[in-house]
Design a protein around this motif. Structure first.
Motif, PDB file in Angstrom:
ATOM      1  N   ILE A   1       0.871  -1.174   0.000  1.00  0.00           N
ATOM      2  CA  ILE A   1       0.000   0.000   0.000  1.00  0.00           C
ATOM      3  C   ILE A   1       0.906   1.220   0.000  1.00  0.00           C
ATOM      4  O   ILE A   1       1.794   1.333   0.857  1.00  0.00           O
ATOM      5  CB  ILE A   1      -0.911   0.026   1.245  1.00  0.00           C
ATOM      6  N   ILE A   2       0.690   2.117  -0.944  1.00  0.00           N
ATOM      7  CA  ILE A   2       1.520   3.313  -1.054  1.00  0.00           C
ATOM      8  C   ILE A   2       0.609   4.537  -1.130  1.00  0.00           C
ATOM      9  O   ILE A   2      -0.313   4.568  -1.951  1.00  0.00           O
ATOM     10  CB  ILE A   2       2.420   3.245  -2.304  1.00  0.00           C
ATOM     11  N   PRO A   3       0.859   5.544  -0.288  1.00  0.00           N
ATOM     12  CA  PRO A   3       0.087   6.780  -0.410  1.00  0.00           C
ATOM     13  C   PRO A   3       0.351   7.406  -1.786  1.00  0.00           C
ATOM     14  O   PRO A   3       1.501   7.512  -2.215  1.00  0.00           O
ATOM     15  CB  PRO A   3       0.632   7.671   0.711  1.00  0.00           C
ATOM     16  N   SER A   4      -0.705   7.799  -2.487  1.00  0.00           N
ATOM     17  CA  SER A   4      -0.525   8.315  -3.845  1.00  0.00           C
ATOM     18  C   SER A   4       0.310   9.595  -3.869  1.00  0.00           C
ATOM     19  O   SER A   4       0.926   9.898  -4.895  1.00  0.00           O
ATOM     20  CB  SER A   4      -1.877   8.553  -4.518  1.00  0.00           C
ATOM     21  N   ALA A   5       0.357  10.309  -2.769  1.00  0.00           N
ATOM     22  CA  ALA A   5       1.168  11.527  -2.716  1.00  0.00           C
ATOM     23  C   ALA A   5       2.661  11.224  -2.592  1.00  0.00           C
ATOM     24  O   ALA A   5       3.492  12.112  -2.748  1.00  0.00           O
ATOM     25  CB  ALA A   5       0.721  12.398  -1.541  1.00  0.00           C
ATOM     26  N   SER A   6       3.014   9.967  -2.336  1.00  0.00           N
ATOM     27  CA  SER A   6       4.421   9.566  -2.158  1.00  0.00           C
ATOM     28  C   SER A   6       4.989   9.007  -3.454  1.00  0.00           C
ATOM     29  O   SER A   6       5.277   7.810  -3.573  1.00  0.00           O
ATOM     30  CB  SER A   6       4.539   8.527  -1.040  1.00  0.00           C
ATOM     31  N   GLN A   7       5.179   9.890  -4.442  1.00  0.00           N
ATOM     32  CA  GLN A   7       5.683   9.442  -5.739  1.00  0.00           C
ATOM     33  C   GLN A   7       7.050   8.780  -5.627  1.00  0.00           C
ATOM     34  O   GLN A   7       7.316   7.794  -6.315  1.00  0.00           O
ATOM     35  CB  GLN A   7       5.744  10.608  -6.723  1.00  0.00           C
TER      36      GLN A   7
END
Length: 171
Positions: free
Chosen positions: A148-154
């Motif tokens: 799971i990766i926060p979308s803001a963490s490119q």
């Protein structure tokens, strides 16, 4: 293959295209582009159309040589007027998917991007959690990695794609 999913408006396609521009050894496949290419509808679909789209996509994928540096941009759950359409497990079985990545996004950001009021954020949050749970179930059934990766963490997404792009088989 790395399967990347997340809600519409999470920035999947934009972020993945930017990643591909910097990392030309990777290939990006988008479900919507392939469906358009093979003449399938992509808007306002009923369950019958969605089922036929998944059959067509799978047929297209099975005919290709797909390595660990192929990124598939798609959805595991698709909202329709008939309710939520869950991509069947059969769609994924025997595809060379070694990693599932879910881009988690602030629901209020998704609401704004879709032109909806902030009051819709709760419903968007519920839908996002349903898809997240389904992806966890898929990763368990497929015995593949899940992140799971926060979308803001490119940067984190890019690091993860680079790391998992060297994986050649399911763990």
């Amino acid at each position: 293959m790395i399967f990347v999913s997340g809600p519409s408006g999470s920035g999947k396609t934009t972020t993945l295209k930017t990643f591909i521009e910097k990392n030309s050894e990777f290939t990006l496949l988008t479900a919507s582009s392939i469906l358009k290419q093979i003449g399938r509808p992509t808007q306002r679909l009923n369950f019958e159309d969605l089922n036929e789209n998944q059959i067509s996509l799978r047929r297209w994928l099975v005919g290709k040589s797909i390595g660990s540096k192929v990124i598939w941009d798609g959805h595991t759950i698709i909202p329709s007027e008939q309710g939520l359409y869950y991509l069947p497990l059969d769609f994924f079985v025997d595809l060379p998917i070694h990693t599932l990545i879910f881009l988690k996004t602030d629901p209020s950001v998704l609401a704004r991007r879709a032109g909806l009021s902030d009051s819709c954020a709760l419903k968007i949050s519920e839908l996002q959690m349903i898809e997240l749970g389904y992806m966890k179930d898929l990763s368990n059934a497929l015995k593949c990695q899940f992140k799971i990766i926060p979308s803001a963490s490119q940067n984190l997404l890019e690091e993860t794609l680079l790391e998992y792009g060297i994986t050649t088989s399911r763990n």
